[in-house]
Structure formats: structure tokens, C-alpha cells
Design a protein around this motif. Structure first.
Motif, PDB file in Angstrom:
ATOM      1  N   GLU A  80     116.087   4.412  41.812  1.00  0.00           N
ATOM      2  CA  GLU A  80     116.501   3.436  40.789  1.00  0.00           C
ATOM      3  C   GLU A  80     115.958   3.813  39.420  1.00  0.00           C
ATOM      4  O   GLU A  80     116.635   3.617  38.399  1.00  0.00           O
ATOM      5  CB  GLU A  80     116.086   2.017  41.180  1.00  0.00           C
ATOM      6  N   ARG A  81     114.755   4.365  39.376  1.00  0.00           N
ATOM      7  CA  ARG A  81     114.196   4.823  38.089  1.00  0.00           C
ATOM      8  C   ARG A  81     115.047   5.959  37.528  1.00  0.00           C
ATOM      9  O   ARG A  81     115.362   5.997  36.341  1.00  0.00           O
ATOM     10  CB  ARG A  81     112.742   5.266  38.254  1.00  0.00           C
ATOM     11  N   ALA A  84     112.884   8.092  47.716  1.00  0.00           N
ATOM     12  CA  ALA A  84     113.731   6.896  47.744  1.00  0.00           C
ATOM     13  C   ALA A  84     113.256   5.821  46.766  1.00  0.00           C
ATOM     14  O   ALA A  84     114.075   5.161  46.123  1.00  0.00           O
ATOM     15  CB  ALA A  84     113.785   6.338  49.169  1.00  0.00           C
ATOM     16  N   GLU A  85     111.948   5.690  46.641  1.00  0.00           N
ATOM     17  CA  GLU A  85     111.423   4.651  45.744  1.00  0.00           C
ATOM     18  C   GLU A  85     111.607   4.989  44.264  1.00  0.00           C
ATOM     19  O   GLU A  85     111.364   4.152  43.399  1.00  0.00           O
ATOM     20  CB  GLU A  85     109.943   4.360  46.051  1.00  0.00           C
ATOM     21  N   GLN A  86     112.054   6.202  43.954  1.00  0.00           N
ATOM     22  CA  GLN A  86     112.260   6.620  42.564  1.00  0.00           C
ATOM     23  C   GLN A  86     113.742   6.702  42.167  1.00  0.00           C
ATOM     24  O   GLN A  86     114.059   6.960  41.011  1.00  0.00           O
ATOM     25  CB  GLN A  86     111.604   7.982  42.329  1.00  0.00           C
TER      26      GLN A  86
END
Length: 133
Positions: free
Chosen positions: A69-70, A65-67
Motif C-alpha cells: 500500500e505504501r 506485503a505490508e509495504q
């Protein structure tokens, strides 16, 4: 939108009616989730795929999930649309052929690995074919 995106849009407009990744008339015409199967074989075994029409190529990837946007930052300039979830769907309208499917599968596998995820496979969608009258 970058120069490549504008060029791709221009080419797509010349190829036929507009298509978008969220078109409600889309149906899955081919699936490729077996990494041992060549993309050309997946396309060849599908009687519903129409090579002369635009399609939505949709990759299924697991991205932390934290990736997400990347991934969006990296893919959006080339016209890819991401829908995040347990499995992130990465879609783009394009002409579909074995070479481009293989290139994009490799790209998604590389991206997913770089971001700590996995590429699971792809499917392609086209507008439902209306039977001849």
C-alpha cells in the motif's frame, strides 16, 4: 489525478488509440531481467517492439506485503498501477525509449530497496501486431 498525470493523459491521447494496462490484446514485446544489459540493448534486440506506438512498461518487483500500500501511495500519482502478489507488477502506459526505461528501472530499484524488497526487471507490452495483408 495530479497535473502531471493529466498532462501525460493528454499527450497519450494525441499519440494514437487508447491503451490500458489490462488490455487483453497486449503481448510481451521486450524483456529486461539482466541487470548487466543496458535498457537500450534490450530494446534493440527486440524485433517486436514498435518505438512509434504506446506500450505498457511493466516492472516486476518483490515488495513485502505490508509495504504494498505504501508503494501504491508513492506510485499512483504518476499513473502506475500495482497488482500485488508474490511478485508485484507495477505497470503504466507510456512511450517507450531507452532513457525512460533506464530512469524507471532505477526508480523501481530504489523504491523496492527502500521498502525492503527487490526489483527483478521489466518487460514491455504492446498490442499484438497484425500482419500486413
Amino acid at each position: 489525478m495530479g497535473l502531471l498525470g493529466r498532462l501525460r493523459d493528454l499527450l497519450h491521447r494525441q499519440d494514437g488509440p487508447a491503451l490500458s494496462v489490462d488490455d487483453p490484446d497486449l503481448v510481451v514485446v521486450v524483456e529486461a531481467f539482466d541487470f548487466a544489459e543496458a535498457d537500450s540493448a534490450a530494446l534493440a534486440r527486440s524485433p517486436r517492439w514498435r518505438a512509434d506506438e504506446l506500450a505498457v512498461l511493466r516492472h516486476h518487483v518483490r515488495i513485502p506485503a505490508e509495504q504494498v500500500e505504501r508503494a501504491r501511495e508513492l506510485l499512483s500519482p504518476d499513473g502506475w498501477v500495482l497488482v500485488a502478489g508474490d511478485i508485484t507488477l507495477v505497470s503504466r502506459v507510456q512511450k517507450l525509449d531507452a532513457l525512460h526505461c533506464a530512469q524507471e528501472r532505477s526508480r523501481m530499484a530504489s523504491l523496492a530497496q527502500r521498502l525492503g524488497g527487490d526489483a527483478l526487471g521489466w518487460d514491455a507490452l504492446q498490442k499484438a501486431h497484425e500482419p500486413a495483408r
